[in-house]
Design an enzyme around this catalytic site. Structure first.
Site, short mmCIF file in Angstrom:
data_model
loop_
_atom_site.label_atom_id
_atom_site.label_comp_id
_atom_site.label_asym_id
_atom_site.label_seq_id
_atom_site.Cartn_x
_atom_site.Cartn_y
_atom_site.Cartn_z
N PRO A 261 -2.70 -12.81 86.37
CG PRO A 261 -2.62 -13.94 84.33
CD PRO A 261 -2.80 -14.17 85.80
N GLY A 262 -3.04 -9.57 84.96
CA GLY A 262 -3.96 -8.57 84.43
C GLY A 262 -3.36 -8.04 83.14
NE ARG A 299 -0.80 1.63 82.91
CZ ARG A 299 0.41 1.50 82.45
NH1 ARG A 299 0.71 1.92 81.24
NH2 ARG A 299 1.35 0.93 83.17
CE1 TYR A 303 0.08 3.56 88.97
CE2 TYR A 303 -1.11 3.41 86.90
CZ TYR A 303 -1.05 3.21 88.26
OH TYR A 303 -2.11 2.66 88.91
CB CYS A 329 -9.00 23.11 81.84
SG CYS A 329 -9.49 23.79 80.26
CD GLU A 330 -4.67 19.39 86.58
OE1 GLU A 330 -3.47 19.71 86.60
OE2 GLU A 330 -5.47 19.59 87.52
CE1 TYR A 357 -4.93 -2.52 86.65
CE2 TYR A 357 -3.05 -3.05 85.27
CZ TYR A 357 -3.89 -3.37 86.30
OH TYR A 357 -3.72 -4.54 86.98
#
Ligand SMILES: *Cc1c(COP(=O)(O)O)cnc(C)c1O
Length: 401
Positions: A261-262, A299, A303, A329-330, A357
């Site tokens: 498990p993470g 994330r 995702y 800037c994106e 993460y």
């Protein structure tokens, strides 16, 4: 997750953006697992790629966890944190063969996920060093395609349809196979995925006489949204215990069951605190621009992950609808149309479920500094990573002009 007053105190003391981890929550999750699997020979290997701060590794060690590593650097961090080699599982993918040899020299468990590597390992080491084999059982699982690893297009594992080929290599090289592994993805709510996987693994296990453990990987889900459910580990534990008891009756063998498990261990322990720099009304929406971006928490963009956002400084303000963006800037939208208690410039906002993460995938994009990390342990606020400084940006650059 920590109490809001405590988080505000951290933000004031250490500045923002800052990642905050609550050790108590990690312990609670770990204990939930050990209790759920108390009737099995289960071992838990913390998948440290989710959060590798050395203090988190040491804390996991103190809880009795083992460690799952995907790079030789993670293996070395684990050893430095105090894990014994036999407590470390090394599961690399597409790495140079020498990296695997290095893992072997460090005496950790080696998990092999490619036929060619299995062949090279067998030719070089024969039966002198046991290996685990990562199989792809072709079970569709996981929150979405990007985080699913068991499907037919996945680069992970050796297909169970290649079993004959594996057997040929094992036979001709004398390889000592002591474990079978699968990891089919992340955010798996359906415990049937693990049970089906276990059936497949146990079926394969009958072909290898020296199997000591079956590693079912992880992907245990935690709730990110109000309506989300956690993987029912209690029922899973009961069902797995039954399966192993039955297997023992039939075969006289009872391999250990391993998990990696993470997210389950660290996601909810983590909060990411940012500051609202600006409120910007456009013709179409109201933006909250915060002092962070996907350079710190990727994330949502990578995702399409949902992270709950709350206003720590004005928790009882009237609910308003905001689009929360970063200062990069994106296009770096954390959330569209999110209901948050009225946000004023300079308020502290918190992203929940930021332990896994989060910091780990951060970068210095836009030459911005990586955030600090703080661990809450026994009423103490411990700085476990300093915020980057300007000098850090130049650290490995070679000024030749
Ligand atoms: C990433 C990973 C895990 C952990 O997955 P979570 O969804 O964070 O629990 C476990 N095992 C392996 C091999 C991994 O690569």
């Amino acid at each position: 997750m920590a109490a809001n007053e405590e988080l505000i105190a951290v933000a004031k003391e250490f500045g923002t953006p800052v990642y905050v981890y609550d050790a108590n929550k990690i312990k609670e999750q770990y204990n939930k697992l050990t209790t759920a699997f108390e009737h099995t020979n289960a071992k838990f290997f913390y998948a440290c790629k989710s959060l590798t701060n050395i203090n988190i590794l040491k804390y996991m060690h103190s809880l009795g966890a083992n460690l799952d590593c995907v790079s030789i650097q993670e293996v070395k961090l684990g050893l430095k944190a105090g894990f014994a080699p036999e407590q470390i599982m090394f599961t690399p993918n597409c790495v140079d063969f020498e990296e695997i040899v290095e893992g072997k020299e460090l005496n950790v468990h080696i998990n092999i996920d490619n036929i060619s590597i299995l062949e090279r390992f067998g030719n070089r080491f024969g039966n002198s060093y046991p290996v685990c084999i990562r199989l792809n059982p072709h079970i569709m699982a996981g929150g979405n395609y990007k985080i699913s690893t068991g499907h037919i297009d996945s680069k992970f594992g050796i297909s169970i349809h290649q079993l004959r080929h594996i057997e040929r290599i094992v036979k001709s090289t004398g390889l000592h196979v002591n474990g079978l592994h699968m990891h089919t993805g992340s955010e798996i709510k359906d415990i049937g995925v693990f049970l089906t996987g276990l059936d497949v693994m146990l079926d394969v296990a009958t072909r290898f006489p020296d199997i000591e453990f079956i590693d079912l990987g992880s992907g245990f889900k935690v709730p990110y949204q109000e309506t989300d459910m956690e993987t029912d580990v209690k029922t899973l534990g009961e069902r797995i215990a039954e399966t192993f008891d039955k297997y023992e009756q039939e075969t006289g063998k009872k391999p250990d069951v391993w998990f990696e498990p993470g997210k389950y261990l660290v996601s909810e322990s983590g909060d990411f605190i940012v500051k609202a720099n600006v409120i910007k009304h456009t013709t179409a929406t109201v933006f909250v621009g915060v002092n962070s971006g996907f350079n710190h928490l990727i994330r949502p963009m990578f995702y399409e992950a949902y992270h709950k956002i709350e206003n720590l400084s004005n928790p009882h303000g009237a609910d308003r609808i905001y689009t929360v963006v970063g200062n990069i800037c994106e296009t770096d939208t954390f959330a569209w149309d999110r209901k948050i208690a009225e946000v004023r410039e300079s308020d502290f906002l918190v992203f929940r479920n930021a332990g896994a993460y989060g910091f780990e995938m951060s970068s210095n994009f836009n030459s911005r500094l990586k955030p600090a990390e703080v661990l809450l342990l026994d009423d103490k606020k411990l700085l476990i990573r300093k915020r980057d400084t300007f000098e850090d940006l130049l650290k490995n650059q070679v000024e030749v002009l």
